[in-house]
Design an enzyme around this catalytic site. Sequence first.
Site, PDB file in Angstrom:
ATOM      1  N   GLU A 208       0.547  -1.101  -0.050  1.00  0.00           N
ATOM      2  CA  GLU A 208       0.427  -0.270   0.020  1.00  0.00           C
ATOM      3  C   GLU A 208       0.661   1.133   0.228  1.00  0.00           C
ATOM      4  OE1 GLU A 208      -3.357   0.686   2.774  1.00  0.00           O
ATOM      5  OE2 GLU A 208      -2.227   2.527   3.595  1.00  0.00           O
TER       6      GLU A 208
ATOM      7  N   GLN B  24       5.498   6.638  15.153  1.00  0.00           N
ATOM      8  CA  GLN B  24       4.223   5.521  15.053  1.00  0.00           C
ATOM      9  C   GLN B  24       3.292   4.511  15.540  1.00  0.00           C
ATOM     10  OE1 GLN B  24       6.839   3.852  12.028  1.00  0.00           O
ATOM     11  NE2 GLN B  24       5.047   3.157  10.331  1.00  0.00           N
TER      12      GLN B  24
ATOM     13  N   GLY C 244     -14.797   5.291   4.821  1.00  0.00           N
ATOM     14  CA  GLY C 244     -14.440   6.249   5.502  1.00  0.00           C
ATOM     15  C   GLY C 244     -14.596   7.419   6.447  1.00  0.00           C
TER      16      GLY C 244
ATOM     17  N   LYS D 271     -21.917  -7.134   3.875  1.00  0.00           N
ATOM     18  CA  LYS D 271     -20.930  -6.190   3.074  1.00  0.00           C
ATOM     19  C   LYS D 271     -20.397  -6.932   2.131  1.00  0.00           C
ATOM     20  CE  LYS D 271     -17.081  -4.557   4.813  1.00  0.00           C
ATOM     21  NZ  LYS D 271     -16.263  -3.007   5.141  1.00  0.00           N
TER      22      LYS D 271
HETATM   23  P1  FAD Z   1     -18.281  -0.068   7.112  1.00  0.00           P
HETATM   24  O1  FAD Z   1     -17.996  -1.279   6.567  1.00  0.00           O
HETATM   25  O2  FAD Z   1     -19.273   0.770   6.284  1.00  0.00           O
HETATM   26  O3  FAD Z   1     -18.173   0.013   8.530  1.00  0.00           O
HETATM   27  C1  FAD Z   1     -18.195   1.142   9.392  1.00  0.00           C
HETATM   28  C2  FAD Z   1     -18.578   0.111  10.659  1.00  0.00           C
HETATM   29  O4  FAD Z   1     -20.426   0.618  10.680  1.00  0.00           O
HETATM   30  C3  FAD Z   1     -18.336  -0.425  11.704  1.00  0.00           C
HETATM   31  O5  FAD Z   1     -18.063  -0.471  12.891  1.00  0.00           O
HETATM   32  C4  FAD Z   1     -19.491  -1.839  10.806  1.00  0.00           C
HETATM   33  O6  FAD Z   1     -19.502  -3.248  12.351  1.00  0.00           O
HETATM   34  C5  FAD Z   1     -20.876  -1.214  11.523  1.00  0.00           C
HETATM   35  N1  FAD Z   1     -21.528  -0.629   9.968  1.00  0.00           N
HETATM   36  C6  FAD Z   1     -21.755  -1.429   9.024  1.00  0.00           C
HETATM   37  N2  FAD Z   1     -22.631  -1.644   8.642  1.00  0.00           N
HETATM   38  C7  FAD Z   1     -23.868  -1.015   9.383  1.00  0.00           C
HETATM   39  C8  FAD Z   1     -25.519  -1.563   9.476  1.00  0.00           C
HETATM   40  N3  FAD Z   1     -25.716  -1.887   8.282  1.00  0.00           N
HETATM   41  N4  FAD Z   1     -25.619  -1.265  10.088  1.00  0.00           N
HETATM   42  C9  FAD Z   1     -24.789  -0.204  11.390  1.00  0.00           C
HETATM   43  N5  FAD Z   1     -23.593  -0.931  11.243  1.00  0.00           N
HETATM   44  C10 FAD Z   1     -22.997  -1.379  10.305  1.00  0.00           C
HETATM   45  N6  FAD Z   1      -9.973   5.724   5.143  1.00  0.00           N
HETATM   46  C11 FAD Z   1      -9.750   6.842   4.373  1.00  0.00           C
HETATM   47  O7  FAD Z   1     -10.147   7.758   4.093  1.00  0.00           O
HETATM   48  N7  FAD Z   1      -9.050   6.709   3.158  1.00  0.00           N
HETATM   49  C12 FAD Z   1      -7.958   5.015   2.766  1.00  0.00           C
HETATM   50  O8  FAD Z   1      -7.672   4.809   2.317  1.00  0.00           O
HETATM   51  C13 FAD Z   1      -8.577   4.537   3.459  1.00  0.00           C
HETATM   52  N8  FAD Z   1      -8.172   2.566   3.424  1.00  0.00           N
HETATM   53  C14 FAD Z   1      -8.589   1.900   4.365  1.00  0.00           C
HETATM   54  C15 FAD Z   1      -7.850   0.567   3.957  1.00  0.00           C
HETATM   55  C16 FAD Z   1      -7.851  -0.400   4.701  1.00  0.00           C
HETATM   56  C17 FAD Z   1      -7.475  -1.991   4.698  1.00  0.00           C
HETATM   57  C18 FAD Z   1      -8.650  -0.455   6.287  1.00  0.00           C
HETATM   58  C19 FAD Z   1      -8.515  -1.494   7.393  1.00  0.00           C
HETATM   59  C20 FAD Z   1      -8.903   0.558   6.385  1.00  0.00           C
HETATM   60  C21 FAD Z   1      -8.622   1.898   5.735  1.00  0.00           C
HETATM   61  N9  FAD Z   1      -9.676   3.113   5.334  1.00  0.00           N
HETATM   62  C22 FAD Z   1      -8.940   4.382   4.628  1.00  0.00           C
HETATM   63  C23 FAD Z   1     -10.444   3.839   7.253  1.00  0.00           C
HETATM   64  C24 FAD Z   1     -11.666   3.070   6.919  1.00  0.00           C
HETATM   65  O9  FAD Z   1     -12.010   4.413   6.284  1.00  0.00           O
HETATM   66  C25 FAD Z   1     -12.121   3.614   8.181  1.00  0.00           C
HETATM   67  O10 FAD Z   1     -12.112   2.651   9.035  1.00  0.00           O
HETATM   68  C26 FAD Z   1     -13.728   3.345   8.516  1.00  0.00           C
HETATM   69  O11 FAD Z   1     -13.876   4.209  10.343  1.00  0.00           O
HETATM   70  C27 FAD Z   1     -14.804   2.057   8.123  1.00  0.00           C
HETATM   71  O12 FAD Z   1     -14.550   2.118   6.762  1.00  0.00           O
HETATM   72  P2  FAD Z   1     -15.161   0.690   6.252  1.00  0.00           P
HETATM   73  O13 FAD Z   1     -15.210   0.671   5.002  1.00  0.00           O
HETATM   74  O14 FAD Z   1     -14.654  -0.016   7.066  1.00  0.00           O
HETATM   75  O15 FAD Z   1     -16.554   0.889   6.856  1.00  0.00           O
END
Ligand code: FAD
Length: 288
Positions: free
Chosen positions: A17, A209, A107, A162
């Site tokens: 990454e 870090q 995000g 998801k």
């Molecule tokens: P989701 O899958 O939507 O989950 C978020 C939260 O909502 C979780 O607690 C989940 O349990 C809960 N949830 C999901 N669905 C529901 C529902 N239907 N009802 C109620 N609760 C629900 N951030 C950036 O800004 N840019 C990046 O490029 C970036 N890259 C990343 C890469 C990786 C591999 C990882 C692990 C994280 C990255 N992040 C990045 C951080 C990420 O955006 C955050 O961790 C964010 O808070 C959650 O994103 P998600 O897509 O996992 O969210």
Amino acid sequence: MRISTILSGDRVRLSCEVFPPKKFDGIAHACETAKEIAALKPAYMSVTYGAAGSTPGHTLAVAKAVAEAGVTPLCHLTCVQSTKAHVRQVLADMKAAGMENVLALRGDLPREGGRCTDFTYAAELIDFIHAQGDFCVGAACYPEGHPESGSRLQDMEYLKRKVDTGVDFLTTQMFFDNAILYNFLYRALKKGIDVPVCAGIMPICDPKQVARAVQLSGSIMPPRFAAIADRFAHDPAAMAQAGIAYATEQIIDLVANGVTHIHLYTMNKPWITRAIVENLSSIIHMGE
Ligand code: FAD
């Protein structure tokens, strides 16, 4: 190439990454860094998306540099502060640039609060991406549970939903104790999640870090690593050596226990990436 194709089969793969610059004038340097890492021949390289969707053009610029270097790019895309019109445009730009792979993320929620715009969760973005074209779609997962989720059980329930919206592979948040990943993989399989899972490894080579990684990821820092950070915090060269050794050992243990997809959070540091790749030269065959 589609990441799902790259991840099919049992061969051990290492992907990397990188992140794009915040400012436009940093793009050339970020592209050079990405190309240096690409020269190590990772299976693919992901390019993150600026927090709150601030720099979509920068992600694409770096992803294009990755493709020019002969490595498959994976563009991250977040949605929580975006509109459907904006996301549609970003996807159209990706498509026009020949990008096939998207890591679909919600995000982080804005610190100042405020309501979400057109998307609330990553699952909605995944649905939307599939409606826009034929993309290979990945998503994030959290071996220790997402920091906002009430419990790991609930988080796994939402992860399953998801994945069912059309996820081709998952990438994990960083973790520093492999037992946590093994436990997660067991629970995910039991839940019926059977897409490839790329294990996210972050080499911690700078004492600053340590606190940031724990704060961002909510990861537990095992005592073994905490002792390293305490002992070498004031000796940057020793900390870097120990961080590289720790990440190398983590990967060796993962591979020994049957994990075949490793995703290295390089922090845009080619020398750290190179050191780890060299340490693993007989264990992971890059470029094959
Ligand atoms: P989701 O899958 O939507 O989950 C978020 C939260 O909502 C979780 O607690 C989940 O349990 C809960 N949830 C999901 N669905 C529901 C529902 N239907 N009802 C109620 N609760 C629900 N951030 C950036 O800004 N840019 C990046 O490029 C970036 N890259 C990343 C890469 C990786 C591999 C990882 C692990 C994280 C990255 N992040 C990045 C951080 C990420 O955006 C955050 O961790 C964010 O808070 C959650 O994103 P998600 O897509 O996992 O969210």
